[in-house]
Structure formats: structure tokens, C-alpha cells
Design a protein around this motif. Sequence first.
Motif, PDB file in Angstrom:
ATOM      1  N   UNK A  25       1.083  -0.850   0.231  1.00 14.98           N
ATOM      2  CA  UNK A  25       0.463   0.456  -0.019  1.00 14.98           C
ATOM      3  C   UNK A  25       1.072   1.349  -0.186  1.00 14.98           C
ATOM      4  N   UNK A  26       0.228   2.134  -1.240  1.00 14.72           N
ATOM      5  CA  UNK A  26       1.397   3.492  -0.756  1.00 14.72           C
ATOM      6  C   UNK A  26       0.121   4.480  -1.494  1.00 14.72           C
ATOM      7  N   UNK A  27       0.432   6.178  -0.548  1.00 14.18           N
ATOM      8  CA  UNK A  27      -0.050   7.194  -0.204  1.00 14.18           C
ATOM      9  C   UNK A  27      -0.115   7.957  -1.224  1.00 14.18           C
ATOM     10  N   UNK A  28      -0.520   8.322  -2.069  1.00 17.64           N
ATOM     11  CA  UNK A  28      -0.271  10.379  -2.915  1.00 17.64           C
ATOM     12  C   UNK A  28      -0.258  10.902  -1.752  1.00 17.64           C
ATOM     13  N   UNK A  29       0.185  11.366  -1.243  1.00 19.86           N
ATOM     14  CA  UNK A  29      -0.009  12.647  -0.375  1.00 19.86           C
ATOM     15  C   UNK A  29      -0.107  13.997  -0.759  1.00 19.86           C
ATOM     16  N   UNK A  30      -1.420  13.816  -1.805  1.00 22.96           N
ATOM     17  CA  UNK A  30      -1.754  15.577  -1.982  1.00 22.96           C
ATOM     18  C   UNK A  30      -2.199  16.075  -1.598  1.00 22.96           C
ATOM     19  N   UNK A  31      -2.571  15.775  -0.369  1.00 22.72           N
ATOM     20  CA  UNK A  31      -2.649  17.608   1.272  1.00 22.72           C
ATOM     21  C   UNK A  31      -0.962  17.712   1.128  1.00 22.72           C
ATOM     22  N   UNK A  32      -0.567  17.711   0.845  1.00 25.93           N
ATOM     23  CA  UNK A  32       1.032  18.413   0.542  1.00 25.93           C
ATOM     24  C   UNK A  32       1.319  19.398  -0.791  1.00 25.93           C
ATOM     25  N   UNK A  33       0.084  19.663  -1.446  1.00 26.04           N
ATOM     26  CA  UNK A  33       0.360  19.940  -2.495  1.00 26.04           C
ATOM     27  C   UNK A  33       0.165  22.050  -3.237  1.00 26.04           C
ATOM     28  N   UNK A  34      -0.482  22.035  -1.757  1.00 25.16           N
ATOM     29  CA  UNK A  34       0.044  22.933  -1.338  1.00 25.16           C
ATOM     30  C   UNK A  34      -0.491  23.805   0.190  1.00 25.16           C
ATOM     31  N   UNK A  35      -0.007  25.210   0.225  1.00 20.86           N
ATOM     32  CA  UNK A  35      -0.443  24.830   1.423  1.00 20.86           C
ATOM     33  C   UNK A  35      -2.190  25.409   2.157  1.00 20.86           C
ATOM     34  N   UNK A  36      -2.766  26.419   1.170  1.00 24.81           N
ATOM     35  CA  UNK A  36      -3.676  26.121   1.327  1.00 24.81           C
ATOM     36  C   UNK A  36      -5.143  25.420   0.627  1.00 24.81           C
ATOM     37  N   UNK A  37      -4.815  24.993  -0.746  1.00 23.52           N
ATOM     38  CA  UNK A  37      -5.601  24.975  -1.842  1.00 23.52           C
ATOM     39  C   UNK A  37      -4.760  23.568  -2.378  1.00 23.52           C
ATOM     40  N   UNK A  38      -5.653  22.380  -1.224  1.00 27.99           N
ATOM     41  CA  UNK A  38      -4.638  21.299  -1.012  1.00 27.99           C
ATOM     42  C   UNK A  38      -5.595  19.971  -1.385  1.00 27.99           C
ATOM     43  N   UNK A  39      -4.698  19.091  -1.951  1.00 32.49           N
ATOM     44  CA  UNK A  39      -4.634  17.974  -2.440  1.00 32.49           C
ATOM     45  C   UNK A  39      -6.544  18.542  -3.644  1.00 32.49           C
ATOM     46  N   UNK A  40      -7.176  17.018  -3.730  1.00 28.17           N
ATOM     47  CA  UNK A  40      -8.496  17.653  -5.015  1.00 28.17           C
ATOM     48  C   UNK A  40      -8.815  18.971  -5.673  1.00 28.17           C
ATOM     49  N   UNK A  41      -8.623  19.641  -4.297  1.00 31.61           N
ATOM     50  CA  UNK A  41      -8.965  21.046  -4.516  1.00 31.61           C
ATOM     51  C   UNK A  41      -8.710  21.716  -5.515  1.00 31.61           C
ATOM     52  N   UNK A  42      -6.964  21.493  -4.922  1.00 34.98           N
ATOM     53  CA  UNK A  42      -6.235  21.823  -6.085  1.00 34.98           C
ATOM     54  C   UNK A  42      -6.349  21.578  -7.652  1.00 34.98           C
ATOM     55  N   UNK A  43      -6.392  20.061  -7.631  1.00 33.18           N
ATOM     56  CA  UNK A  43      -6.072  19.766  -9.122  1.00 33.18           C
ATOM     57  C   UNK A  43      -7.900  19.754  -9.392  1.00 33.18           C
ATOM     58  N   UNK A  44      -8.594  20.229  -9.194  1.00 34.79           N
ATOM     59  CA  UNK A  44      -9.987  20.011  -9.649  1.00 34.79           C
ATOM     60  C   UNK A  44     -10.413  21.744 -10.150  1.00 34.79           C
ATOM     61  N   UNK A  45      -9.520  23.000  -9.801  1.00 38.09           N
ATOM     62  CA  UNK A  45     -10.022  24.353  -9.844  1.00 38.09           C
ATOM     63  C   UNK A  45      -9.318  25.398 -10.558  1.00 38.09           C
ATOM     64  N   UNK A  46      -7.857  24.129 -11.194  1.00 39.39           N
ATOM     65  CA  UNK A  46      -7.028  24.684 -12.086  1.00 39.39           C
ATOM     66  C   UNK A  46      -7.641  25.117 -13.073  1.00 39.39           C
ATOM     67  N   UNK A  47      -8.539  24.282 -13.936  1.00 38.84           N
ATOM     68  CA  UNK A  47      -9.041  24.647 -15.483  1.00 38.84           C
ATOM     69  C   UNK A  47     -10.357  25.292 -14.673  1.00 38.84           C
ATOM     70  N   UNK A  48     -11.034  25.311 -13.626  1.00 37.35           N
ATOM     71  CA  UNK A  48     -12.181  25.908 -13.202  1.00 37.35           C
ATOM     72  C   UNK A  48     -11.711  27.498 -13.190  1.00 37.35           C
ATOM     73  N   UNK A  49     -10.745  27.383 -12.481  1.00 38.32           N
ATOM     74  CA  UNK A  49      -9.878  29.026 -12.712  1.00 38.32           C
ATOM     75  C   UNK A  49      -9.701  29.743 -13.864  1.00 38.32           C
TER      76      UNK A  49
END
Length: 294
Positions: A25-49
Motif C-alpha cells: 500500500x502506498x499513499x499519494x500525499x496530495x494533502x501536501x500540494x499547496x498550503x491552502x489549496x490542498x489535494x483534489x481541490x487544487x487539481x479540480x480548480x485548476x482549469x475551472x479558474x
Amino acid sequence: MFDQASPSPLQSLQHPLLERHRLRLWIKRDDLLHPRISGNKWRKLKYVLRQALTEHAQGLLSFGGAWSNHLHALAAAGQALGLPTVGIVRGEPASAANPTLSDAAAWGMALRFVSRQDYRRRQDPDWLAALAAGHSGFYLIPEGGSTALALPGVAELWRELPAVDQVILPVASGGTLAGLLTARPAGTRITGYAVLKGAGWLARTVSALYPPATLDPGWQLRLEHHGGGYAKCPAQDRQRILELAAELSVPLEPVYSGKAILGLFRDIEAGRYPAGSRLLFVHTGGLQGARGGL
């Protein structure tokens, strides 16, 4: 601000239960992508914004509960982009004092509280038209940021993942699961753990966002591990999540990733994952939701 981020860390997990069932088992630490816009929110908002900026939006308006990671991330993004933000919040104004909404307000988000009955109309064209008329020039974003424009940002996650047998993630509004399905490798299945009660509708939502999902046999939803509903977590489950966080050396919260990884470990113990399987859990972020005793 939404240029390609550095890949989030990939962490190998060790646990006696994994050894006993002969699983990796591995864990993808997308919680560390951005200090405020973390994880799937960073990825989901990228092209929306990016689209909102292309359309010269005067502001951003979206929807969420009182502990919404999405509204929290959107407020941070709006502040960074210099765009006003409005959050339509399900619940009572007293919730404005919680850490999630306090952050959002501090970052400039105007909070509008609506009843649960009104909130159910968040996909009603007439209600949305009235909101749009009252916020001229604002770009309306669905709950959780789950829109067709969110999918390509999520799909980019595959570039950072090793070959595995199963990818596992928490699911709330369905956009992250749909985005992963758009580029699912043929040899990899996807299992989503619903964090909401009575979420039988989620499969339809995922298929509406990505219609080919209807005929794709390579994914499933686990609906039994919601812990009583969204942002609800019995004391026994909360304690076990804290224990798992310590045992795995991974920070968890009891709303999304904590609840899903608890469900995963229960399913491993029940023998739902074949021996020898290579599993990867996507930590979708949202650690801010652990504040306030949730």
C-alpha cells in the motif's frame, strides 16, 4: 498560481494488517500540494479558474457545507487571484465562527447561509439564475468544484502514479473519481469510499460528469463506511482514525481521507482485496477540517 505543481510525495505504508494479507500500500500525499489549496481541490480548480479568468469573471460563487474544503480552497484561490468570492453555505449563521468558515471570511469570502431545503435547489436552473442575477459577472462553480472542467486537472494525477492494481480514494461530490476515470489505465481498478450517507446517487453523478463511466467495469463505490453521514464520525471511529494516523505516520482527518482509509482497512481485514495486490490510496487533503473537534 495554477501552473504545474511539483509532484506530491508518494509514501510507502507499513502495517501488520498489510503484512498479514500480503498487500502493498502506498499513499499519494496530495494533502501536501499547496498550503491552502490542498489535494483534489487544487487539481479540480485548476482549469475551472483558468476558464473564469478567460471569461473575465468579476468574482466566484460556489456552494458547500459549514466545513467545506471546497469553499475553504476557493476563498484562498480568490484572494490569490484578486477575485471576490461568495459561498452559499448549507446551515446556520452560527457556523461562521468555525475554523473553516473563519478562514474563508478572513480571505475575503462573503458567506450566505441558506436552509437545507433551499440548499437542495443548488442544481435548480431557476434558483441558479436568480443567484446569477444577484451576482452579475460572477462565475458559478458547482458544489465541490465538480464540473467537466475539473476532470482534466484530476486526470493529470496519473502522470505521478506508479503501476498499481487498485487506486482508492474518498468520494463526496464525485468529481475526483470521474476525473480519474477519464484516464484510467486498463490494468488499474478504482474504488471510491463514499463519505456521505445514502449516497446511492453518486454513481449517477459520476456518470453524468463522465458518461463513459456507465459502461466502465473498472470502478466501484463502497457505500458502507460513511460513519453516519457527511462530517459525522462516531467517537469509536474517530479514535481508530487517530490510531491509524499514528500507526501509518500519516496525518488524517475524520471527514474525508480518514474515514476512507478506515473503510479501506476494514475491507482489508474482511478479505475484500486479493493477496498480492498493489494498492494506492489518494490523500485528497482537507486536513483543515480536523480542527474544531470534528
